[in-house]
Design a protein around this motif. Structure first.
Motif, short mmCIF file in Angstrom:
data_model
loop_
_atom_site.label_atom_id
_atom_site.label_comp_id
_atom_site.label_asym_id
_atom_site.label_seq_id
_atom_site.Cartn_x
_atom_site.Cartn_y
_atom_site.Cartn_z
N ASP A 1 53.18 41.79 36.86
CA ASP A 1 53.90 42.07 35.62
C ASP A 1 54.06 40.84 34.71
OD1 ASP A 1 55.66 40.82 37.34
OD2 ASP A 1 57.32 42.20 37.02
N GLY A 2 53.41 39.73 35.07
CA GLY A 2 53.53 38.52 34.26
C GLY A 2 52.84 38.61 32.91
N ALA A 3 51.57 39.01 32.91
CA ALA A 3 50.85 39.16 31.65
C ALA A 3 51.47 40.28 30.81
CB ALA A 3 49.37 39.45 31.92
N LYS A 4 51.93 41.34 31.46
CA LYS A 4 52.61 42.42 30.74
C LYS A 4 53.87 41.89 30.04
CE LYS A 4 51.13 46.06 33.96
NZ LYS A 4 51.59 47.00 35.01
N ALA A 5 54.60 41.01 30.74
CA ALA A 5 55.82 40.45 30.17
C ALA A 5 55.51 39.62 28.93
CB ALA A 5 56.56 39.61 31.20
N VAL B 1 44.18 48.00 40.18
CA VAL B 1 45.07 48.31 41.30
C VAL B 1 46.13 49.30 40.82
CG1 VAL B 1 46.54 46.31 40.81
CG2 VAL B 1 46.63 47.38 43.08
N THR B 2 46.39 50.30 41.65
CA THR B 2 47.49 51.24 41.41
C THR B 2 48.40 51.20 42.62
OG1 THR B 2 46.14 52.70 40.02
CG2 THR B 2 48.12 53.64 41.00
N MET C 1 56.66 54.70 52.57
CA MET C 1 55.41 53.93 52.65
C MET C 1 55.04 53.37 51.28
SD MET C 1 53.36 56.64 55.07
CE MET C 1 54.32 58.00 54.39
N GLU C 2 54.51 52.16 51.28
CA GLU C 2 54.05 51.52 50.05
C GLU C 2 52.53 51.35 50.14
OE1 GLU C 2 56.29 47.93 49.69
OE2 GLU C 2 58.13 48.98 49.10
N LEU C 3 51.84 51.87 49.14
CA LEU C 3 50.37 51.87 49.13
C LEU C 3 49.85 51.07 47.94
CD1 LEU C 3 51.36 54.66 50.46
CD2 LEU C 3 49.10 55.53 49.87
N THR C 4 48.65 50.53 48.09
CA THR C 4 47.89 50.05 46.94
C THR C 4 46.51 50.70 47.00
OG1 THR C 4 47.04 48.09 48.09
CG2 THR C 4 49.03 47.82 46.79
N THR C 5 46.01 51.06 45.83
CA THR C 5 44.66 51.60 45.73
C THR C 5 43.89 50.71 44.78
OG1 THR C 5 44.92 53.02 43.78
CG2 THR C 5 45.75 53.86 45.87
N ARG C 6 42.61 50.56 45.02
CA ARG C 6 41.78 49.69 44.18
C ARG C 6 40.47 50.40 43.85
NH1 ARG C 6 44.28 44.55 44.50
NH2 ARG C 6 45.88 44.61 46.13
N SER C 7 40.06 50.24 42.60
CA SER C 7 38.83 50.87 42.15
C SER C 7 38.38 50.20 40.86
CB SER C 7 39.04 52.37 41.91
OG SER C 7 40.04 52.57 40.93
N PHE C 8 37.13 50.49 40.48
CA PHE C 8 36.59 49.92 39.24
C PHE C 8 36.55 50.95 38.11
CE2 PHE C 8 34.80 47.02 42.42
CZ PHE C 8 35.15 45.80 41.86
N SER C 9 36.75 52.21 38.43
CA SER C 9 36.65 53.24 37.39
C SER C 9 37.91 54.09 37.33
CB SER C 9 35.45 54.16 37.67
OG SER C 9 35.69 54.98 38.79
N VAL D 1 53.84 53.39 40.79
CA VAL D 1 54.68 52.27 40.33
C VAL D 1 53.94 51.57 39.18
CG1 VAL D 1 55.94 50.20 41.02
CG2 VAL D 1 55.51 52.03 42.69
N GLU D 2 54.28 51.94 37.96
CA GLU D 2 53.55 51.46 36.80
C GLU D 2 53.63 49.95 36.64
OE1 GLU D 2 51.54 53.12 35.06
OE2 GLU D 2 52.03 55.17 35.69
N LYS D 3 54.75 49.32 36.99
CA LYS D 3 54.90 47.88 36.78
C LYS D 3 53.99 47.07 37.72
CE LYS D 3 58.83 46.96 39.88
NZ LYS D 3 60.20 46.39 39.96
N GLU D 4 53.49 47.71 38.79
CA GLU D 4 52.59 47.03 39.72
C GLU D 4 51.20 47.65 39.66
OE1 GLU D 4 54.23 46.67 43.64
OE2 GLU D 4 56.23 46.21 42.88
N THR D 5 50.83 48.13 38.49
CA THR D 5 49.53 48.77 38.30
C THR D 5 48.76 48.04 37.22
OG1 THR D 5 50.33 50.94 39.05
CG2 THR D 5 48.41 50.92 37.59
N LEU D 6 47.47 47.78 37.48
CA LEU D 6 46.64 47.02 36.54
C LEU D 6 45.27 47.67 36.42
CD1 LEU D 6 47.29 43.40 37.87
CD2 LEU D 6 48.14 44.33 35.70
N PRO D 7 44.64 47.53 35.26
CA PRO D 7 43.26 48.00 35.11
C PRO D 7 42.29 47.01 35.73
CG PRO D 7 43.98 46.98 33.08
CD PRO D 7 45.19 46.99 34.00
#
Length: 444
Positions: free
Chosen positions: A176-180, A221-222, A291-299, A334-340
């Motif tokens: 959330d640093g760049a978002k801030a 990352v989502t 549970m806390e998950l992270t998903t990663r993808s390019f598309s 969790v939108e604040k921990e989600t990045l394109p």
């Protein structure tokens, strides 16, 4: 004729980059002892995301000494709190505007490297548990390289023209640093750059080497929270319960079929359950498991397949266990921990590679594949990649240890581990020379 002109241009740029690199050799060496000292200070006293008080003060102080106009406490988080972002601007006549970012925050890890300047910092997390704090991702290398680049760019103003915007970025690890920064009217306040660059250390390359990637570079990352709800009971009377612990286990196993059976294997994706918490006593069936998950993808397509799959599997497991409708799982993105995903602009990447080759030699510049790690630097490019961005890799491994690891010996500790250990002096030497050479080449 066009081909000849292009060839002459590339040749000229290569020669110019090489000359600039030679010109930097002595200034880099002169600054290296103090930069290593700064690195060790930052490493020994790391600060978590949202807490970069002392680190940001070091960055701001060094930028001011170099002659930059500095603004502190840049960035605004959703809760209204101010971030510890630092922006330094150095104007040097008409020309392009270049942004260079260095991130400053550390990770909640107890350091086990054994180096004399190892972190002994301890703090408590939100749950009240004592945790360590460690620069286990090399942001201390990034920050110190930014400081070295500030010094050298200020000292070599005759070699370039334009405006340099240096950014000490907070909270990269919490995404959330760049978002801030953007939420604090960043470009309205400091001007929109023509391009933005950054580096990220890599233990997969030896100190003195760099790596470039064109196009997709890091995955999006989502972050997803899943609360598996059930009905609690005594451990001796499971027939009176709907056990969320068992359901969580089934959910985790079935989760693996999203990537293996629903996602196109030509479009990489990852789903990871990184945290699971439930229950307080061995003979009590709890009411829920989180549970806390992270998903990663390019598309975007792959990302949506994963999100839909998580929701469907969680609900399906609950239905099969007979959970009533009012106790169905809660799935939250969790939108604040989600990045394109981040993309290196191909044209800018080619210019960066030319400058790196001139600075360090062709034998030390490599082409690397995209990685599934995630980064928020791409947000500086704005939606639709309006601003060309490039991040290149900086080797930080001991060459002998890396060679031994590749020969089947002891593996090099990776980032986000307690044994992560860059070699400061050669890493900083290459980092400062590389970044300054790239900046000089772009500011023409």
């Amino acid at each position: 004729m066009k081909k000849l002109a292009c060839a002459l241009t590339v040749s000229y740029l290569s020669v110019s980059a090489a000359l600039a690199a030679n010109y930097l050799d002595q200034p880099v060496e002169d600054n290296l002892p103090s930069l290593v000292g700064i690195y060790k200070q930052i490493h020994q006293f790391p600060e978590l995301s949202h807490q970069e008080v002392k680190t940001s003060a070091i960055v701001a102080g060094e930028m001011r000494k170099a002659g930059f106009k500095v603004t502190e406490r840049v960035g605004k988080f959703p809760d209204g709190s101010q971030a510890y972002g630092v922006v330094g601007i150095l104007e040097n006549g008409p020309g392009p505007r270049l942004l260079i970012r260095g991130d400053m925050d550390a990770l909640p890890i107890i350091e086990e490297t054994g180096v004399p300047y190892a972190s002994q910092v301890r703090t408590k997390n939100a749950a009240g548990q004592e945790i360590g704090v460690m620069h286990a991702c090399g942001h201390d290398i990034h920050t110190t390289t930014l400081i070295g680049t500030a010094r050298l760019m200020a000292a070599t103003k005759k070699q370039w023209k334009g405006t340099l915007i240096l950014v000490g970025q907070p909270a990269e690890e919490t995404a959330d640093g760049a978002k801030a920064l953007m939420a604090d009217n960043f470009y309205e306040r400091f001007g929109k750059p023509d391009f933005a660059i950054a580096l990220h250390d890599t233990p997969g390359r030896a100190a003195g080497q760099v790596a470039v990637t064109s196009g997709p570079t890091t995955a999006g990352v989502t972050s997803i929270d899943v609360v598996m709800r059930g009905i609690g009971a005594h451990g001796a009377e499971p027939q009176n319960a709907k056990d969320p612990v068992v359901m969580a286990g089934e959910f985790i196993v079935q989760l693996q079929t999203i990537v293996s059976r629903e996602q196109d294997p030509r479009d990489p994706a990852v789903v990871t359950v990184g945290s699971i918490h439930g229950g307080a006593k061995r003979n009590v069936i709890p009411y829920e498991v989180k549970m806390e998950l992270t998903t990663r993808s390019f598309s975007d397509k792959a990302n949506q397949i994963i999100i839909d799959g998580v929701k469907r599997i969680a609900r399906g497991v609950a239905i099969s266990a007979g959970v009533p409708e009012d106790r169905m799982p809660i799935v939250t993105v969790v939108e604040k921990e989600t990045l394109p995903s981040m993309h290196n602009n191909p044209a800018l990447n080619a210019r960066v590679k030319t400058a790196l080759t001139g600075a360090l030699g062709a034998a030390n510049v490599f082409e690397d594949d995209a990685v599934m790690n995630s980064e928020d630097f791409g947000l500086f490019g704005l939606p639709g990649r309006q601003i060309p961005t490039v991040m290149f890799g900086l080797g930080i491994a001991d060459p002998a240890e890396l060679a031994a690891a590749r020969a089947g010996g002891k593996p090099i500790p990776g980032a986000h581990t307690s044994h992560f250990k860059p070699i400061p002096e050669p890493s900083l030497r290459a980092g400062v020379k590389a970044m300054t050479s790239v900046a000089t080449a772009l500011l023409q």
